[in-house]
Design a protein around this motif. Structure first.
Motif, PDB file in Angstrom:
ATOM      1  N   VAL A  73     -42.302   8.603  59.724  1.00  0.00           N
ATOM      2  CA  VAL A  73     -42.551   8.769  58.287  1.00  0.00           C
ATOM      3  C   VAL A  73     -43.942   9.353  58.071  1.00  0.00           C
ATOM      4  CG1 VAL A  73     -42.864   7.530  56.097  1.00  0.00           C
ATOM      5  CG2 VAL A  73     -40.919   6.982  57.568  1.00  0.00           C
ATOM      6  N   LEU A  74     -44.916   8.849  58.814  1.00  0.00           N
ATOM      7  CA  LEU A  74     -46.273   9.398  58.705  1.00  0.00           C
ATOM      8  C   LEU A  74     -46.303  10.880  59.077  1.00  0.00           C
ATOM      9  CD1 LEU A  74     -48.326   6.440  60.209  1.00  0.00           C
ATOM     10  CD2 LEU A  74     -48.478   7.302  57.868  1.00  0.00           C
ATOM     11  N   MET A  75     -45.590  11.245  60.141  1.00  0.00           N
ATOM     12  CA  MET A  75     -45.532  12.654  60.565  1.00  0.00           C
ATOM     13  C   MET A  75     -45.005  13.540  59.444  1.00  0.00           C
ATOM     14  SD  MET A  75     -43.989  12.398  64.441  1.00  0.00           S
ATOM     15  CE  MET A  75     -42.859  13.709  64.030  1.00  0.00           C
ATOM     16  N   SER A  76     -43.920  13.117  58.819  1.00  0.00           N
ATOM     17  CA  SER A  76     -43.329  13.970  57.783  1.00  0.00           C
ATOM     18  C   SER A  76     -44.194  13.995  56.532  1.00  0.00           C
ATOM     19  CB  SER A  76     -41.906  13.535  57.469  1.00  0.00           C
ATOM     20  OG  SER A  76     -41.886  12.285  56.846  1.00  0.00           O
ATOM     21  N   GLU A  77     -44.855  12.901  56.216  1.00  0.00           N
ATOM     22  CA  GLU A  77     -45.743  12.885  55.048  1.00  0.00           C
ATOM     23  C   GLU A  77     -46.961  13.759  55.250  1.00  0.00           C
ATOM     24  OE1 GLU A  77     -47.508   9.489  52.947  1.00  0.00           O
ATOM     25  OE2 GLU A  77     -45.512   8.610  52.929  1.00  0.00           O
ATOM     26  N   LEU A  78     -47.501  13.744  56.465  1.00  0.00           N
ATOM     27  CA  LEU A  78     -48.754  14.444  56.738  1.00  0.00           C
ATOM     28  C   LEU A  78     -48.557  15.813  57.373  1.00  0.00           C
ATOM     29  CD1 LEU A  78     -50.733  11.344  58.030  1.00  0.00           C
ATOM     30  CD2 LEU A  78     -50.827  12.394  55.751  1.00  0.00           C
ATOM     31  N   LEU A  79     -47.294  16.174  57.627  1.00  0.00           N
ATOM     32  CA  LEU A  79     -46.961  17.491  58.176  1.00  0.00           C
ATOM     33  C   LEU A  79     -47.675  17.776  59.496  1.00  0.00           C
ATOM     34  CD1 LEU A  79     -47.078  19.533  54.842  1.00  0.00           C
ATOM     35  CD2 LEU A  79     -45.076  18.544  55.949  1.00  0.00           C
ATOM     36  N   VAL A  80     -47.600  16.801  60.420  1.00  0.00           N
ATOM     37  CA  VAL A  80     -48.184  16.985  61.743  1.00  0.00           C
ATOM     38  C   VAL A  80     -47.126  16.729  62.806  1.00  0.00           C
ATOM     39  CG1 VAL A  80     -50.525  16.371  61.009  1.00  0.00           C
ATOM     40  CG2 VAL A  80     -49.014  14.587  61.893  1.00  0.00           C
ATOM     41  N   ARG A  88     -53.625  10.472  66.550  1.00  0.00           N
ATOM     42  CA  ARG A  88     -54.310   9.919  65.380  1.00  0.00           C
ATOM     43  C   ARG A  88     -54.148   8.404  65.313  1.00  0.00           C
ATOM     44  NH1 ARG A  88     -53.559  14.551  60.652  1.00  0.00           N
ATOM     45  NH2 ARG A  88     -54.765  16.105  61.794  1.00  0.00           N
ATOM     46  N   ILE A  89     -52.956   7.930  65.557  1.00  0.00           N
ATOM     47  CA  ILE A  89     -52.728   6.482  65.535  1.00  0.00           C
ATOM     48  C   ILE A  89     -53.557   5.814  66.623  1.00  0.00           C
ATOM     49  CG2 ILE A  89     -51.017   4.646  65.849  1.00  0.00           C
ATOM     50  CD1 ILE A  89     -48.930   6.676  64.642  1.00  0.00           C
ATOM     51  N   ASP A  90     -53.586   6.401  67.823  1.00  0.00           N
ATOM     52  CA  ASP A  90     -54.396   5.853  68.918  1.00  0.00           C
ATOM     53  C   ASP A  90     -55.855   5.713  68.495  1.00  0.00           C
ATOM     54  OD1 ASP A  90     -52.182   5.801  70.613  1.00  0.00           O
ATOM     55  OD2 ASP A  90     -52.762   7.612  71.730  1.00  0.00           O
ATOM     56  N   ARG A  91     -56.378   6.763  67.888  1.00  0.00           N
ATOM     57  CA  ARG A  91     -57.796   6.762  67.502  1.00  0.00           C
ATOM     58  C   ARG A  91     -58.076   5.754  66.392  1.00  0.00           C
ATOM     59  NH1 ARG A  91     -59.257  13.046  67.186  1.00  0.00           N
ATOM     60  NH2 ARG A  91     -61.299  12.232  66.575  1.00  0.00           N
TER      61      ARG A  91
END
Length: 163
Positions: A73-80, A88-91
């Motif tokens: 969901v985060l990928m589709s919202e942020l277009l990455v 990004r989640i790791d960091r």
């Protein structure tokens, strides 16, 4: 005259055969975007956040309690891409701003959840961002701010629909 007026006037002298009027809008949007991006970065830096960090944290915050979303969901919202999202989640996890946990609905799925520190960071950064944006719009009365928002919306909608 602003810088865009000077640029367009110069182009009109050099290329009188072209209608340079679109530059009056798009060059101003581009220049404003750059100035706003720098101001946005400064607002986030005051909270030890990069713009991309704020974007991820704000997606989780806007999701509402329990402030959790799947990486997909985060990928589709942020277009990455998947790899970018994982990085990004790791960091963010290393900074203590989010945590990963198995989804209670599907143990194969992972949820990314804001930590209390992450919630505090995104809330504080949002307040700074809004103050910065209010300051940037200060030269326009509220009714002109609304008119500007209404004028920009139809320019943006075709791009939003194609994503």
């Amino acid at each position: 005259m602003d810088e865009v007026d000077r640029i367009v006037t110069s182009w009109q002298k050099q290329r009188p055969d072209l209608d340079t009027s679109p530059m009056l809008v798009f060059s101003r949007i581009t220049r404003l975007s750059r100035h706003f991006d720098l101001a946005r970065r400064a607002a986030f830096l005051a909270h030890d956040l990069e713009p991309w960090e704020f974007d991820v944290l704000s997606s989780l915050r806007r999701a509402g309690t329990p402030f959790a979303l799947t990486p997909g969901v985060l990928m589709s919202e942020l277009l990455v891409s998947s790899g970018t999202m994982t990085n990004r989640i790791d960091r963010l996890e290393t900074k203590g701003l989010v945590k990963r946990s198995p989804s209670p609905a599907d143990r194969r799925a992972v949820l990314v959840t804001l930590t209390p520190q992450g919630k505090h960071s995104v809330d504080s950064a949002l307040e700074s961002l809004l103050e910065c944006e209010r300051h940037a719009l200060n030269s326009l009365p509220p009714e002109e701010q609304q008119a500007l928002a209404n004028l920009l919306k139809p320019l943006l909608l075709p791009f939003d629909r194609s994503e």
